[in-house]
Design a protein around this motif. Sequence first.
Motif, PDB file in Angstrom:
ATOM      1  N   ARG A 112       0.668  -1.197   0.483  1.00  0.00           N
ATOM      2  CA  ARG A 112      -0.256  -0.193  -0.059  1.00  0.00           C
ATOM      3  C   ARG A 112       0.911   1.158  -0.339  1.00  0.00           C
ATOM      4  NH1 ARG A 112      -5.493  -1.435  -0.594  1.00  0.00           N
ATOM      5  NH2 ARG A 112      -5.612  -3.311   0.572  1.00  0.00           N
ATOM      6  N   TRP A 113       1.736   1.332   0.958  1.00  0.00           N
ATOM      7  CA  TRP A 113       3.107   2.356   0.622  1.00  0.00           C
ATOM      8  C   TRP A 113       3.555   2.932  -0.435  1.00  0.00           C
ATOM      9  CZ3 TRP A 113       7.976   1.671   0.108  1.00  0.00           C
ATOM     10  CH2 TRP A 113       8.764   3.083   0.518  1.00  0.00           C
ATOM     11  N   ALA A 114       3.877   1.379  -0.979  1.00  0.00           N
ATOM     12  CA  ALA A 114       4.352   1.743  -2.225  1.00  0.00           C
ATOM     13  C   ALA A 114       3.473   2.184  -3.797  1.00  0.00           C
ATOM     14  CB  ALA A 114       4.946   0.166  -3.447  1.00  0.00           C
ATOM     15  N   ASP A 115       2.215   1.826  -3.380  1.00  0.00           N
ATOM     16  CA  ASP A 115       1.567   1.846  -4.075  1.00  0.00           C
ATOM     17  C   ASP A 115       0.899   3.281  -4.281  1.00  0.00           C
ATOM     18  OD1 ASP A 115       1.026  -0.159  -5.116  1.00  0.00           O
ATOM     19  OD2 ASP A 115      -0.731  -1.252  -3.652  1.00  0.00           O
ATOM     20  N   GLN A 116       0.497   4.237  -3.051  1.00  0.00           N
ATOM     21  CA  GLN A 116       0.796   5.218  -2.382  1.00  0.00           C
ATOM     22  C   GLN A 116       1.830   6.351  -3.016  1.00  0.00           C
ATOM     23  OE1 GLN A 116      -2.508   6.672  -1.413  1.00  0.00           O
ATOM     24  NE2 GLN A 116      -0.802   8.895  -2.288  1.00  0.00           N
ATOM     25  N   LEU A 117       3.148   5.587  -2.599  1.00  0.00           N
ATOM     26  CA  LEU A 117       4.547   7.006  -3.239  1.00  0.00           C
ATOM     27  C   LEU A 117       4.333   7.045  -4.541  1.00  0.00           C
ATOM     28  CD1 LEU A 117       7.138   5.218  -1.022  1.00  0.00           C
ATOM     29  CD2 LEU A 117       6.219   7.415  -0.985  1.00  0.00           C
ATOM     30  N   TYR A 118       3.675   5.704  -5.707  1.00  0.00           N
ATOM     31  CA  TYR A 118       3.618   5.635  -7.258  1.00  0.00           C
ATOM     32  C   TYR A 118       2.246   6.797  -7.081  1.00  0.00           C
ATOM     33  CZ  TYR A 118       6.934   2.068  -8.789  1.00  0.00           C
ATOM     34  OH  TYR A 118       8.340   1.874  -9.111  1.00  0.00           O
ATOM     35  N   ALA A 119       1.091   6.626  -7.008  1.00  0.00           N
ATOM     36  CA  ALA A 119       0.292   6.683  -7.365  1.00  0.00           C
ATOM     37  C   ALA A 119       0.187   8.725  -6.774  1.00  0.00           C
ATOM     38  CB  ALA A 119      -0.685   6.916  -7.061  1.00  0.00           C
ATOM     39  N   SER A 120       1.097   9.100  -6.157  1.00  0.00           N
ATOM     40  CA  SER A 120       1.085  10.427  -5.796  1.00  0.00           C
ATOM     41  C   SER A 120       2.374  11.362  -6.694  1.00  0.00           C
ATOM     42  CB  SER A 120       1.462  10.816  -4.366  1.00  0.00           C
ATOM     43  OG  SER A 120       0.504  10.301  -3.236  1.00  0.00           O
ATOM     44  N   TYR A 121       3.633  10.133  -6.434  1.00  0.00           N
ATOM     45  CA  TYR A 121       4.471  10.634  -7.044  1.00  0.00           C
ATOM     46  C   TYR A 121       3.847  11.121  -9.092  1.00  0.00           C
ATOM     47  CZ  TYR A 121       9.311  11.533  -9.480  1.00  0.00           C
ATOM     48  OH  TYR A 121      10.314  11.877 -10.364  1.00  0.00           O
TER      49      TYR A 121
ATOM     50  N   LEU B 194       4.519  10.713   2.678  1.00  0.00           N
ATOM     51  CA  LEU B 194       3.298  10.988   2.431  1.00  0.00           C
ATOM     52  C   LEU B 194       2.532  11.560   3.632  1.00  0.00           C
ATOM     53  CD1 LEU B 194       3.513   7.328   1.675  1.00  0.00           C
ATOM     54  CD2 LEU B 194       2.916   8.965   0.265  1.00  0.00           C
ATOM     55  N   GLU B 195       3.704  11.350   5.335  1.00  0.00           N
ATOM     56  CA  GLU B 195       2.387  12.881   6.239  1.00  0.00           C
ATOM     57  C   GLU B 195       2.962  14.005   5.471  1.00  0.00           C
ATOM     58  OE1 GLU B 195       3.202   8.730   9.264  1.00  0.00           O
ATOM     59  OE2 GLU B 195       4.268  10.680   8.938  1.00  0.00           O
ATOM     60  N   SER B 196       3.452  14.621   4.973  1.00  0.00           N
ATOM     61  CA  SER B 196       3.218  15.706   4.732  1.00  0.00           C
ATOM     62  C   SER B 196       1.724  15.927   3.735  1.00  0.00           C
ATOM     63  CB  SER B 196       4.544  16.170   4.199  1.00  0.00           C
ATOM     64  OG  SER B 196       4.404  15.432   1.957  1.00  0.00           O
ATOM     65  N   LEU B 197       1.850  14.750   3.232  1.00  0.00           N
ATOM     66  CA  LEU B 197       0.069  15.213   2.408  1.00  0.00           C
ATOM     67  C   LEU B 197      -1.218  14.952   3.679  1.00  0.00           C
ATOM     68  CD1 LEU B 197       1.275  13.167  -0.816  1.00  0.00           C
ATOM     69  CD2 LEU B 197       1.074  15.707  -0.492  1.00  0.00           C
ATOM     70  N   PRO B 198      -2.096  15.631   3.705  1.00  0.00           N
ATOM     71  CA  PRO B 198      -3.113  15.711   4.364  1.00  0.00           C
ATOM     72  C   PRO B 198      -4.013  14.273   3.649  1.00  0.00           C
ATOM     73  CG  PRO B 198      -3.838  16.875   2.168  1.00  0.00           C
ATOM     74  CD  PRO B 198      -2.056  16.972   2.316  1.00  0.00           C
ATOM     75  N   ARG B 199      -4.757  13.860   4.564  1.00  0.00           N
ATOM     76  CA  ARG B 199      -4.782  12.111   4.938  1.00  0.00           C
ATOM     77  C   ARG B 199      -5.973  12.294   3.784  1.00  0.00           C
ATOM     78  NH1 ARG B 199      -5.369   8.032   3.827  1.00  0.00           N
ATOM     79  NH2 ARG B 199      -6.707   6.469   5.103  1.00  0.00           N
ATOM     80  N   GLU B 200      -6.823  13.275   3.317  1.00  0.00           N
ATOM     81  CA  GLU B 200      -7.356  12.962   2.013  1.00  0.00           C
ATOM     82  C   GLU B 200      -6.802  12.560   0.590  1.00  0.00           C
ATOM     83  OE1 GLU B 200      -7.778  15.535   3.974  1.00  0.00           O
ATOM     84  OE2 GLU B 200      -8.112  17.432   2.287  1.00  0.00           O
ATOM     85  N   ASP B 201      -5.924  13.307   0.619  1.00  0.00           N
ATOM     86  CA  ASP B 201      -4.904  13.201  -0.722  1.00  0.00           C
ATOM     87  C   ASP B 201      -4.202  11.356  -0.935  1.00  0.00           C
ATOM     88  OD1 ASP B 201      -5.844  15.314  -1.220  1.00  0.00           O
ATOM     89  OD2 ASP B 201      -3.218  16.216  -1.409  1.00  0.00           O
ATOM     90  N   LEU B 202      -4.137  10.673   0.788  1.00  0.00           N
ATOM     91  CA  LEU B 202      -3.658   9.533   0.410  1.00  0.00           C
ATOM     92  C   LEU B 202      -4.685   8.330   0.334  1.00  0.00           C
ATOM     93  CD1 LEU B 202      -1.235  10.376   3.713  1.00  0.00           C
ATOM     94  CD2 LEU B 202      -0.712  10.659   1.181  1.00  0.00           C
ATOM     95  N   ARG B 203      -5.108   8.179  -1.185  1.00  0.00           N
ATOM     96  CA  ARG B 203      -6.206   7.470  -1.476  1.00  0.00           C
ATOM     97  C   ARG B 203      -6.021   6.119  -1.116  1.00  0.00           C
ATOM     98  NH1 ARG B 203      -7.436  11.677  -4.117  1.00  0.00           N
ATOM     99  NH2 ARG B 203      -6.965  11.006  -5.773  1.00  0.00           N
ATOM    100  N   ARG B 204      -4.854   5.436  -1.673  1.00  0.00           N
ATOM    101  CA  ARG B 204      -4.287   4.366  -2.043  1.00  0.00           C
ATOM    102  C   ARG B 204      -4.122   3.375  -0.409  1.00  0.00           C
ATOM    103  NH1 ARG B 204      -3.093   2.535  -7.385  1.00  0.00           N
ATOM    104  NH2 ARG B 204      -4.136   4.149  -8.467  1.00  0.00           N
ATOM    105  N   ILE B 205      -3.585   4.609   1.004  1.00  0.00           N
ATOM    106  CA  ILE B 205      -3.596   4.345   2.156  1.00  0.00           C
ATOM    107  C   ILE B 205      -5.283   3.580   2.700  1.00  0.00           C
ATOM    108  CG2 ILE B 205      -2.950   3.749   4.451  1.00  0.00           C
ATOM    109  CD1 ILE B 205      -0.732   4.949   1.911  1.00  0.00           C
ATOM    110  N   PRO B 206      -5.393   2.375   2.842  1.00  0.00           N
ATOM    111  CA  PRO B 206      -6.767   2.044   3.687  1.00  0.00           C
ATOM    112  C   PRO B 206      -6.818   2.664   5.382  1.00  0.00           C
ATOM    113  CG  PRO B 206      -5.668   0.247   3.584  1.00  0.00           C
ATOM    114  CD  PRO B 206      -4.776   0.969   2.825  1.00  0.00           C
ATOM    115  N   ASP B 207      -7.906   3.019   5.652  1.00  0.00           N
ATOM    116  CA  ASP B 207      -8.506   3.643   6.769  1.00  0.00           C
ATOM    117  C   ASP B 207      -7.147   2.556   8.042  1.00  0.00           C
ATOM    118  OD1 ASP B 207      -9.311   5.698   6.894  1.00  0.00           O
ATOM    119  OD2 ASP B 207     -11.091   4.744   6.693  1.00  0.00           O
ATOM    120  N   ALA B 208      -7.554   1.544   8.337  1.00  0.00           N
ATOM    121  CA  ALA B 208      -6.363   0.086   9.056  1.00  0.00           C
ATOM    122  C   ALA B 208      -4.620   0.428   8.742  1.00  0.00           C
ATOM    123  CB  ALA B 208      -6.832  -0.738   8.523  1.00  0.00           C
TER     124      ALA B 208
END
Lengths: 583, 461
Positions: free
Chosen positions: B368-377, B434-448
């Motif tokens: 998930r972490w990698a997917d989010q880094l990819y997506a944001s980048y 990733l934490e420099s972004l607001p939570r709502e931008d991190l769509r690939r990171i599930p709440d859990a």
Amino acid sequence: MTDIPRVVRIAGALTEVAPLPGAALHEIVRVGDRGLLGEVIRVRGQTATVQVFEETIGLALEEPVRVTGAPLEVDLGPGLLGSVLDGIGRPLERLAALQGDFLAAGADAPTLDPDRRWPFTPSLQAGADVGPGDVLGTVPDRNGEHRILVPPGVSGRLAELKAGDWTVLDPVGRLEDGTELRLAHRWPVRVPRPVAAWRTGARPFVTGQRVFDFLFPVAEGGSVAVPGGFGTGKTVIEQSLAKYAEADIVVYVGCGERGNEMADVLTEFPELVDPRTGRTLMDRAVLVVNTSNMPVAAREASVYLGLTIAEYYRDQGFRVALMADSLSRWAEALREIGSRLREMPGEEGYPTGLGSRLGKMCERAGRALVPGRPEREGAVTFISALSPPGGDLSEPVTQAAGRVVAALWALDAGLAHQRQFPAVDWETSWSLQAEGVAPWFAQHVGEDWPALRREVLTLLQRDRELREVAGLVGPDALEDADRLVLESARLARECLLGQSAYDAADASSPLAKTRAMAALLVRMLEGGRAALAAGRELGALDLTRARRALVALRDGPPAQFEETVAAARAEVEASLRQAGGAT
Amino acid sequence: MIHPARTYLGAAGAAGPLLFLEGTRRAVLGEVATVRCAGAPPRRGQVIEAGEDLTVVQVLEETIGLGPEAARVTLTGDPAAGTVGPDLLGRVLSGAGAPLDGLPAPVGAGRRPLQGAPMNPVRRRKPADFIETGISAIDGLNTLVRGQKLPIFSGSGLPGLALAARVVAGARTPRGEPFAVVFVGIGVTQRETDEFLRGFAGTEAMARSVFYLNRTADPTIERILAPRFALTQAEYLAFERGMHVLVVMADLTQYCEALREIGAAREEIPGRRGYPGYLYTDLATLFERAGVLRDGTGSVTQLPILTMPDDDITHPIPDLTGYITEGQIVLSREMHRQVVDPPVDVLPSLSRLMSAGIGAQTSPAHRRWADQLYASYAQGRDARATAAIVGEAGLPPEDRRALAFADRFEREFIHQGPARRTIAETLEQGWRLLESLPREDLRRIPDATWAERRTAREAAP
């Protein structure tokens, strides 16, 4: 000495043999002291050109060649399921037992275990008149039961049919004219098995992948090309289809692909249990494996072997999914052999007959009334991955395939780089059968299915246009209605069309779930439009909330599907009411 | 099969690296030939096509001054083979296995055919053991596992070989098992090989490495055989000695050009851009020699390096390579110019075997972490392109944030300079960005996953 046929030239996978008077095209010969399997592909006077299905390094001039008089054939019978065959039908486990961890040329291994006994239960009695395809009886096999058929071309009155434990070589019965019947029969792989009548399929091939089922569905018995550059996820798609598509039997041909990928398939297939039957995927699968470092001529043959096995199960009345990864490697094998033959090449060095051969191959797929009694239908759905050089779909193999397939699922490197999987490009993909199967979806999944599909396709199209504009003027310059389209399309891409093969809850999407997600998305879009029309601003619409609802539906546990749908719907309605868009 | 040696006086012709013989008896495909000419040391060759009318011998050494009429050609009957053994470790050899380090030729434990044999696919084990290279762009986003073939797509002037050297120096095996490096230089310049070797000289790593060097000035045909010498030794160490072997092959582009040269000399019908139609099959016979055996302890992992001509990833060499290998690490000229070190462009980069190596061995949230880094980048890169036209101010807020993220991601995550990062450090670095972004931008990171991260962070000192 001079009249024994001998090797007179060796160049890669090709050898020339002389003298070989009376040689027939596609006849199988045994080349050299080790008896390498070869096939005659050209005859000139007394000299025959033979493509060798095994490694030719170490082969010497003057080694003898033995004629067999038969074409390339495969044994069809019980015991095929669960086996892993090389391109010419030898079980790789048996080769490993003979040779160890690495493959060597010159081994002989029958496709079907000659020693295994199968308890045969006849369903006909002596005196019955039988014809091709008639079910003589059954034996239990890994998929349940294996139907023993009268081979094509054989008919007469049954003189004898015996219950008992038989090997595939034992005669289990006899016709009055003396023809013996066995549990297995041989069939030449390059010849299509006959059908009684072709049927047009109105029933879709349900894949469990939303982007295919919803946007580009094919009928059972259709043929599909899946072109994509490297890294666009072709192999993951082929494997997901093998795992989750609705098919009784899966034939998977790894044609010129990676050894480690096959190791992956061999680890996963036996672990994947179908909850309906309790059997594993391997129990209803046959794998044909010719990795890229295995001999090139056998790569060419492997696809025909897979087709023949698929047709054989179709003839038993099963729905078969045939996956080939990748047909480009098959075409390249043709090119490699053609160039060694010094044939005049067509486009990009491919043989001029590429299109017609590819066409004939795809025509072996289809839904058919199969020969014999009891009357039954079977289908072979043929999904072939293509590996266009540089991801360029204008190359000859993709173009040739596009002319003969029923659907094209084009994969795009740009989407893959954004980790949008399956990376299906909905602009270039198409299906000729979407209209044909629409009534089935409307009847079995939901009446609104065709309308939802149109709505989502329009949304994606509009999104593409708007993004071009936004690229020029900046998204902030767009009107609210257009920005709603952009936002909704993004949701469609991320949630509805995106699907992770690695997410246990979402790797396969039941049709009801696909429809529920599409309906929710369209409801959100329409509600949003109504709110905007009523004078609200886009900012008043809580799209994040709707998005969360869709994600929850996507990732929710399949067991609590009904509750998740209800909750998601309530969320979307609530967010719309809040924006004043509910109508 | 034993074939006796036969000697022929005079060849019918010669062209480039090829010698044509007439009337050969029982010539064996792939057998070794010796070519003797007055006034020159014997040259070695190999039968690449056998025919009663014409047999083609590919000569390994330079053919300058080779007169076919006066040549004495011996077909030895032996298959091309290389010496293998543990005593090759620590040695520097030529592309044909001859010593270059001034020491006597290695005795070896035996000879093995260079051709190798395909691993039976049912005897392969699925590669799944994580290799920590110490490089964030690889460990975090394009994870290398044992038995994988992961090429580096470089460009001329880009530090492909330097990156490979860092991987070799930084690689840690999970349980400290026996580990060896086989390096093969194919048409690589003296300067580059010296630089690569310097990193090893006198270190402990030297003692567990073997080097095969075919330099730019060495015979072209030797480039075809050099990687096969190296892989034959690697397979020996892995599958007969149970070692984990990392094979670095540079530069595959030179290898492909040598193949093209032979194809032209044989007057073959060329495929794309003049490369032979069998380039895919030929490359596969190298790359597919990576892997792990089901019942073995050793492994062969490959790190091939190639130069993309004109930085074009659709050129046949990177294209066909990408279709065979399990992913690719793509270097970017633009990032190199901006002094991002290593200049890895993660968007077109990929490791196909990543999923098997991460998770339990790294962190459960890794995917998930990698997917989010990819997506944001990826979003940031898109925004950068849009901003070039409409200006940053014209971007919506989320795109503006993604753009800032992309800049920091390149400077703080991809760029790491000479430092080695553990996988834990790599993951932490990524989370902080990733934490420099607001939570709502991190769509690939599930709440859990998000909640777990918060807990872990609060628990940390």
